[in-house]
Write an enzyme that holds these catalytic residues in place. Structure first.
Site, PDB file in Angstrom:
ATOM      1  N   ASP A 131       0.863  -1.193   0.000  1.00 29.27           N
ATOM      2  CA  ASP A 131       0.000   0.000   0.000  1.00 29.27           C
ATOM      3  C   ASP A 131       0.892   1.233   0.000  1.00 29.27           C
ATOM      4  O   ASP A 131       2.126   1.132   0.012  1.00 29.27           O
ATOM      5  CB  ASP A 131      -0.943  -0.015   1.229  1.00 29.27           C
ATOM      6  CG  ASP A 131      -2.254   0.740   0.984  1.00 29.27           C
ATOM      7  OD1 ASP A 131      -2.197   1.962   0.736  1.00 29.27           O
ATOM      8  OD2 ASP A 131      -3.328   0.115   1.040  1.00 29.27           O
ATOM      9  N   ASP A 187       3.485   2.087  -5.065  1.00 29.61           N
ATOM     10  CA  ASP A 187       2.345   2.633  -5.803  1.00 29.61           C
ATOM     11  C   ASP A 187       1.882   1.575  -6.802  1.00 29.61           C
ATOM     12  O   ASP A 187       2.628   1.217  -7.720  1.00 29.61           O
ATOM     13  CB  ASP A 187       2.809   3.916  -6.514  1.00 29.61           C
ATOM     14  CG  ASP A 187       1.682   4.596  -7.275  1.00 29.61           C
ATOM     15  OD1 ASP A 187       0.638   3.948  -7.513  1.00 29.61           O
ATOM     16  OD2 ASP A 187       1.850   5.770  -7.634  1.00 29.61           O
ATOM     17  N   MET A 188       0.672   1.082  -6.627  1.00 28.08           N
ATOM     18  CA  MET A 188       0.180  -0.021  -7.469  1.00 28.08           C
ATOM     19  C   MET A 188       0.000   0.381  -8.931  1.00 28.08           C
ATOM     20  O   MET A 188      -0.176  -0.476  -9.784  1.00 28.08           O
ATOM     21  CB  MET A 188      -1.134  -0.575  -6.905  1.00 28.08           C
ATOM     22  CG  MET A 188      -2.289   0.398  -6.900  1.00 28.08           C
ATOM     23  SD  MET A 188      -3.660  -0.267  -5.947  1.00 28.08           S
ATOM     24  CE  MET A 188      -4.755   1.151  -5.893  1.00 28.08           C
ATOM     25  N   HIS A 234     -13.125  -1.277  -7.036  1.00 28.78           N
ATOM     26  CA  HIS A 234     -14.345  -0.449  -7.123  1.00 28.78           C
ATOM     27  C   HIS A 234     -14.074   1.017  -6.755  1.00 28.78           C
ATOM     28  O   HIS A 234     -14.927   1.862  -6.922  1.00 28.78           O
ATOM     29  CB  HIS A 234     -15.511  -1.057  -6.322  1.00 28.78           C
ATOM     30  CG  HIS A 234     -15.446  -0.857  -4.843  1.00 28.78           C
ATOM     31  ND1 HIS A 234     -16.572  -0.908  -4.047  1.00 28.78           N
ATOM     32  CD2 HIS A 234     -14.406  -0.608  -4.013  1.00 28.78           C
ATOM     33  CE1 HIS A 234     -16.212  -0.703  -2.792  1.00 28.78           C
ATOM     34  NE2 HIS A 234     -14.921  -0.527  -2.742  1.00 28.78           N
ATOM     35  N   ASP A 251     -14.696  -8.238  -4.230  1.00 30.87           N
ATOM     36  CA  ASP A 251     -15.255  -6.911  -4.512  1.00 30.87           C
ATOM     37  C   ASP A 251     -16.744  -7.036  -4.843  1.00 30.87           C
ATOM     38  O   ASP A 251     -17.258  -8.131  -5.072  1.00 30.87           O
ATOM     39  CB  ASP A 251     -14.501  -6.280  -5.695  1.00 30.87           C
ATOM     40  CG  ASP A 251     -14.333  -4.776  -5.540  1.00 30.87           C
ATOM     41  OD1 ASP A 251     -15.236  -4.145  -4.951  1.00 30.87           O
ATOM     42  OD2 ASP A 251     -13.318  -4.235  -6.000  1.00 30.87           O
ATOM     43  N   GLU A 286     -19.333   0.431  -9.191  1.00 32.04           N
ATOM     44  CA  GLU A 286     -19.649  -0.980  -8.967  1.00 32.04           C
ATOM     45  C   GLU A 286     -19.943  -1.595 -10.324  1.00 32.04           C
ATOM     46  O   GLU A 286     -20.499  -0.930 -11.198  1.00 32.04           O
ATOM     47  CB  GLU A 286     -20.854  -1.128  -8.030  1.00 32.04           C
ATOM     48  CG  GLU A 286     -20.696  -0.433  -6.679  1.00 32.04           C
ATOM     49  CD  GLU A 286     -19.497  -0.888  -5.854  1.00 32.04           C
ATOM     50  OE1 GLU A 286     -18.732  -1.756  -6.315  1.00 32.04           O
ATOM     51  OE2 GLU A 286     -19.305  -0.354  -4.757  1.00 32.04           O
TER      52      GLU A 286
HETATM   53  C1  SAM Z   1     -10.886   0.722   0.046  1.00 28.75           C
HETATM   54  S1  SAM Z   1      -9.299   0.470   0.714  1.00 28.75           S
HETATM   55  C2  SAM Z   1      -9.209  -1.301   0.776  1.00 28.75           C
HETATM   56  C3  SAM Z   1      -8.337  -1.801   1.889  1.00 28.75           C
HETATM   57  C4  SAM Z   1      -8.296  -3.337   2.032  1.00 28.75           C
HETATM   58  N1  SAM Z   1      -7.897  -3.988   0.816  1.00 28.75           N
HETATM   59  C5  SAM Z   1      -9.625  -3.876   2.526  1.00 28.75           C
HETATM   60  O1  SAM Z   1     -10.318  -4.617   1.838  1.00 28.75           O
HETATM   61  O2  SAM Z   1      -9.971  -3.538   3.673  1.00 28.75           O
HETATM   62  C6  SAM Z   1      -8.277   0.888  -0.677  1.00 28.75           C
HETATM   63  C7  SAM Z   1      -6.795   0.883  -0.373  1.00 28.75           C
HETATM   64  O3  SAM Z   1      -6.075   1.209  -1.575  1.00 28.75           O
HETATM   65  C8  SAM Z   1      -4.935   1.962  -1.185  1.00 28.75           C
HETATM   66  N2  SAM Z   1      -4.367   2.709  -2.312  1.00 28.75           N
HETATM   67  C9  SAM Z   1      -4.872   3.816  -2.909  1.00 28.75           C
HETATM   68  N3  SAM Z   1      -4.047   4.226  -3.889  1.00 28.75           N
HETATM   69  C10 SAM Z   1      -3.000   3.356  -3.910  1.00 28.75           C
HETATM   70  C11 SAM Z   1      -1.822   3.254  -4.712  1.00 28.75           C
HETATM   71  N4  SAM Z   1      -1.581   4.139  -5.680  1.00 28.75           N
HETATM   72  N5  SAM Z   1      -0.971   2.228  -4.467  1.00 28.75           N
HETATM   73  C12 SAM Z   1      -1.216   1.332  -3.477  1.00 28.75           C
HETATM   74  N6  SAM Z   1      -2.327   1.376  -2.690  1.00 28.75           N
HETATM   75  C13 SAM Z   1      -3.202   2.380  -2.905  1.00 28.75           C
HETATM   76  C14 SAM Z   1      -5.487   2.857  -0.100  1.00 28.75           C
HETATM   77  O4  SAM Z   1      -4.463   3.435   0.683  1.00 28.75           O
HETATM   78  C15 SAM Z   1      -6.384   1.899   0.666  1.00 28.75           C
HETATM   79  O5  SAM Z   1      -5.699   1.268   1.718  1.00 28.75           O
END
Ligand code: SAM
Length: 350
Positions: free
Chosen positions: A219, A239-240, A257, A286, A316
């Site tokens: 993350d 960064d994904m 989503h 999801d 969604e």
């Molecule tokens: C809705 S949360 C889901 C968290 C976890 N997977 C869950 O199901 O509880 C989305 C996650 O994506 C992460 N995120 C957002 N942009 C990102 C990026 N560019 N690279 C990695 N993670 C990222 C956020 O920090 C957050 O923790």
């Protein structure tokens, strides 16, 4: 004929009044949570969690002049099926309130309510109409905050924590549902990268359920620094949209989503590039809008779709939309499993 018309007209009025007054449910819920009303009833153990109006008023330190107000709030909560009223005019919690609304319950969804009614979140909802008609306008939340949601969360530790709390409320139930409904999904997996895995709540639950699996929670830096490493769980910042660490399996739980098709495709392609081995796979947990969803489930998913649009620019998706996205990213074999949760499990292989 006239009577029929009058009846139909009344039904139409009832329909729109119910929609217009939906906000009352949310605000009464907020009021009850703020007062810790559900916990107060639950902790009244002397009479088997049954409490009278006077006892509850004392417990919540309600002044005598407001007892009739409390009575009306309780009547509304009973109407919402969160309280039962006994013949002796005492109150008990329904199962839903006891499990999901007490702060003391491990499955409490109280943080979700608090997060949804934050001032900026509500202000963003007010911006939906402008967003619809103004081409090129930033997302409603960006107009309110002047930055994207995840940028805001990166700067504001308080929001990041509130968001993580709101997400983690449902993690345990969701993973239990994955294990029960599609327990095979992690069999044979050595290392799973939990992409966008937050502070590791999902990763830890996966490793607990499948001790043979090692999990890398991946993350953004400000998120993983809050994560607690444990048996089988390590954290990696990144960064994904740029890259993800190589592994034989990737988990995307409640991540895709959050994003538009274009951005979701980028994430999927980064995972596709990093898959190692013949048996490598992607596991998506999801929301999927399904034709056979119950009316309640459909309402939740469609409402969520509007929230995703407003806060993060996500959406969604139906099975057809998921298939198309996965195919474009190079995943040709997909299987969809309904589990006892708001989410589906989608397994995809190249
Ligand atoms: C809705 S949360 C889901 C968290 C976890 N997977 C869950 O199901 O509880 C989305 C996650 O994506 C992460 N995120 C957002 N942009 C990102 C990026 N560019 N690279 C990695 N993670 C990222 C956020 O920090 C957050 O923790």
């Amino acid at each position: 004929m006239e009577a029929l018309h009058a009846e139909e007209d009344l039904q139409s009025q009832a329909l729109i009044w119910n929609h217009m007054l939906a906000i009352v449910d949310t605000m009464v819920l907020k009021c009850a949570l703020k007062l810790r009303l559900f916990d107060a009833i639950h902790s009244h153990t002397s009479t088997n969690h049954q409490i009278s109006l006077a006892e509850l008023a004392t417990s919540l330190t309600i002044p005598p002049t407001r007892i009739s107000t409390l009575h009306r709030i309780l009547r509304y909560l009973a109407h919402m099926r969160l309280l039962n009223i006994t013949d002796e005019e005492t109150y008990t919690l329904t199962i839903a309130a006891s499990v999901y609304l007490r702060e003391g319950s491990e499955k409490s969804h109280a943080p979700v309510v608090r997060y949804l009614i934050e001032e900026d979140m509500l202000a963003a909802m007010h911006g939906l109409d402008s967003y619809l008609v103004e081409e090129g306008m930033a997302l409603p939340i960006e107009r309110v905050r002047g930055e994207k949601f995840f940028e805001w969360a990166g700067r504001d530790e308080g929001l990041s924590k509130r968001f993580d709390d709101a997400m983690s409320c449902s993690t345990r139930s969701m993973i239990q549902a994955v294990v029960r409904g599609r327990g095979m999904v992690f069999s044979g997996v050595k290392v799973v990268v939990d992409v966008g895995g937050g502070t590791g709540n999902v990763g830890r639950a996966v490793v607990e359920a499948f001790p043979a699996v090692k999990c890398i929670v991946y993350d953004l830096p400000h998120v993983v620094k809050e994560g607690k490493e444990g048996e089988g769980v390590v954290f990696q910042a990144g960064d994904m949209f740029v890259s993800v660490p190589p592994a034989d399996a990737f988990l995307l739980s409640r991540v895709l989503h959050d994003w538009s098709d274009e951005k979701a495709l980028e994430i999927l392609m980064r995972c596709r590039e990093a898959i190692v081995g013949e048996e490598g796979k992607l596991i998506i947990v999801d929301t999927m809008i399904a034709e056979n969803d119950s009316k309640d489930m459909q309402h939740i998913k469609l409402a969520y779709d509007i929230l995703m649009m407003t806060y993060v620019g996500g959406k969604e998706r139906t099975e057809k939309q998921w298939r198309s996205l996965l195919l474009q990213a190079g995943f040709s074999r997909c299987a969809f499993t309904r589990i006892m949760a708001l989410q589906h499990v989608i397994e995809a292989r190249p």
